[in-house]
Structures are given as C-alpha cells and as structure tokens.
Design an enzyme around this catalytic site. Structure first.
Site, mmCIF file in Angstrom:
data_model
loop_
_atom_site.group_PDB
_atom_site.id
_atom_site.type_symbol
_atom_site.label_atom_id
_atom_site.label_comp_id
_atom_site.label_asym_id
_atom_site.label_seq_id
_atom_site.Cartn_x
_atom_site.Cartn_y
_atom_site.Cartn_z
ATOM 1 N N ASP A 136 0.795 -1.246 0.000
ATOM 2 C CA ASP A 136 0.000 0.000 0.000
ATOM 3 C C ASP A 136 0.822 1.289 0.000
ATOM 4 O OD1 ASP A 136 -1.882 -1.968 0.217
ATOM 5 O OD2 ASP A 136 -2.846 -1.211 2.021
ATOM 6 N N LYS B 94 -6.746 -4.905 -3.269
ATOM 7 C CA LYS B 94 -7.429 -5.535 -2.137
ATOM 8 C C LYS B 94 -8.441 -4.579 -1.528
ATOM 9 C CE LYS B 94 -3.631 -4.314 1.043
ATOM 10 N NZ LYS B 94 -4.289 -3.529 2.087
ATOM 11 N N CYS C 97 -2.285 -2.274 7.717
ATOM 12 C CA CYS C 97 -2.237 -3.221 6.591
ATOM 13 C C CYS C 97 -1.028 -4.149 6.633
ATOM 14 C CB CYS C 97 -2.324 -2.465 5.279
ATOM 15 S SG CYS C 97 -3.954 -1.710 5.076
HETATM 16 N N1 TIU Z 1 -2.772 0.470 4.177
HETATM 17 C C1 TIU Z 1 -3.239 0.710 5.400
HETATM 18 O O1 TIU Z 1 -2.543 0.548 6.391
HETATM 19 N N2 TIU Z 1 -4.523 1.230 5.491
HETATM 20 C C2 TIU Z 1 -4.946 2.080 6.495
HETATM 21 O O2 TIU Z 1 -6.100 2.485 6.518
HETATM 22 N N3 TIU Z 1 -4.013 2.463 7.411
HETATM 23 C C3 TIU Z 1 -4.160 3.368 8.420
HETATM 24 O O3 TIU Z 1 -3.265 3.468 9.252
HETATM 25 N N4 TIU Z 1 -5.238 4.137 8.450
#
Ligand code: TIU
Length: 221
Positions: free
Chosen positions: A26, A130, A163
C-alpha cells in the site's frame, strides 16, 4: 536453491532466495501524500515518507536478483460495491469514494489510489488490488505465492499496525515466514511503530521476524 540467512529478531532466519518474495504494501499516494485517505483521517502523512528510500534500495536489489516482487493497493471499485457499509461510514464519516485533490479517495483507477512513482511496479510484477486491510482477504495473493513455491516474505509498506500487521498475520496463518524490515515500514504513530514491531517478534517470533534494509542487503550478499 540459493540459501541465505538474514540477521533478524528474535533470531536469524534462513531463506531460499528462489522461494522468497518481496511484498510492498500500500505505498499509495492516498496514504503517504497530503490530500488522501491518511490525511483525511487526521494524520500527518509526512511520517510515512521515511520508509520510501530504504524500500527503494530493497526493491532495486530484489529486481537485480530476479526475486518475485509483489505490490498491493488498498481500494475499491468505483461503484463501492466491494466496500462494506461498516467501512464506508466508519466513525460516522464518509471519506472513501469522495472527491479529493488526487481523485476519489481509495477508488481504483484514481491518481491517489495508485503507487508512488519512487516504488512504481514494473511490468511483470503482480499488483494485488485488495478491498481490505489484509492482502489475502478477497484476493488471489495466496494462489500467486503457492504457484511460485514461495515460503518466505520480505515485507515493506504502510501502515505498520494496520495493513502490514494484518497481512503478516494472514500470511503467518497460511504457513509463510515473514520478515518485516523495520526501516521500510511506517506508521502515523511513532508509538505504534515501536510496539507494532515488538508484537511481531515477541514470544519467539510469534507471527514473524523483524530485521531492516541493511541486513536484507547484507544477507543477499
Ligand atoms: N494500508 C493501510 O494501512 N490502510 C490504512 O487504513 N491504514 C491506516 O493506518 N489508516
């Protein structure tokens, strides 16, 4: 087989280069740049940028060695049909799908949803789209790893406690050995970064190992 051993906590981990994948989670504009999902949630996105340069070095080496490189992106279909209502309206606020300076937040095809240019996927590197925090939920990641005979995951990305943690926990339950590189992951909360790394490696590597980019590069020799 091309065996290596990486210095890690709580103990060094042997791994076969041919059975190891680099997973970058991500590294999307929506999380690491102002104007996206991360900032909408009230966070200082600049904290995440520290992970970019070390991850670039790890990515470059993995590509040189011909390792499998996998990228993930959290996001949803434009009609949001794959976004659970509970996620859409979390905290009584709706950000997902709304217009921002980088397009609709966390929506596939939008500029903010895509990966930052420094870590942009190359042709042939699988990109896993995802809908959840974990990279295995509702994706074909497990199948892709099984088909390549992958046993070990070197994990980078953001955010550590959301994530990255969810993905490592899912991977561990599916039998993969995960090494999280501490300087290649980041959190909006320094305390969560510290304790999030502790949690992974506690109790004799309860769901993974913690190392760093220098040790990965040294291990690959
Ligand atoms: N990729 C991921 O970690 N999504 C989130 O929403 N992370 C947050 O820390 N908000």
């Amino acid at each position: 087989m091309s065996m290596h051993s990486i210095e890690a906590e709580p103990f060094p981990l042997p791994f076969d280069e041919a059975a190891t994948a680099l997973v970058i989670i991500d590294m999307q504009r929506d999380f690491v740049l102002p104007g996206g999902f991360g900032e909408k949630l009230g966070n200082d996105t600049s904290l995440l940028l520290a992970a970019v340069a070390p991850t670039q070095r790890v990515l470059e080496l993995a590509r040189q060695k011909g390792m499998l490189v996998i990228h993930t992106r959290e996001g949803h279909r434009p009609d949001l049909s794959d976004c659970p209502p509970a996620k859409l309206t979390r905290g009584g606020q709706t950000f997902i799908g709304t217009e921002g300076p980088m397009g609709r937040i966390l929506v596939r095809g939008e500029q903010g949803h895509d990966i930052i240019h420094q870590l942009y996927p190359k042709a042939g590197e699988p990109v896993i789209d995802k809908p959840g925090k974990g990279s295995f939920h509702a994706t074909d990641l497990h199948q892709i790893l099984l088909d390549r005979g992958i046993k070990t995951l070197i994990v980078c990305g953001v955010t550590l406690e959301v994530c990255v943690h969810t993905t490592v926990r899912e991977a561990n339950d599916r039998g993969y050995e995960c090494v999280v590189l501490s300087d290649c992951v980041a959190s909006y909360f320094p305390e969560f970064q510290r304790v999030g790394l502790e949690m992974i490696k506690a109790q004799g590597a309860i769901f993974g190992w913690v190392s760093n980019s220098k040790e990965f590069i040294a291990a690959m020799g």
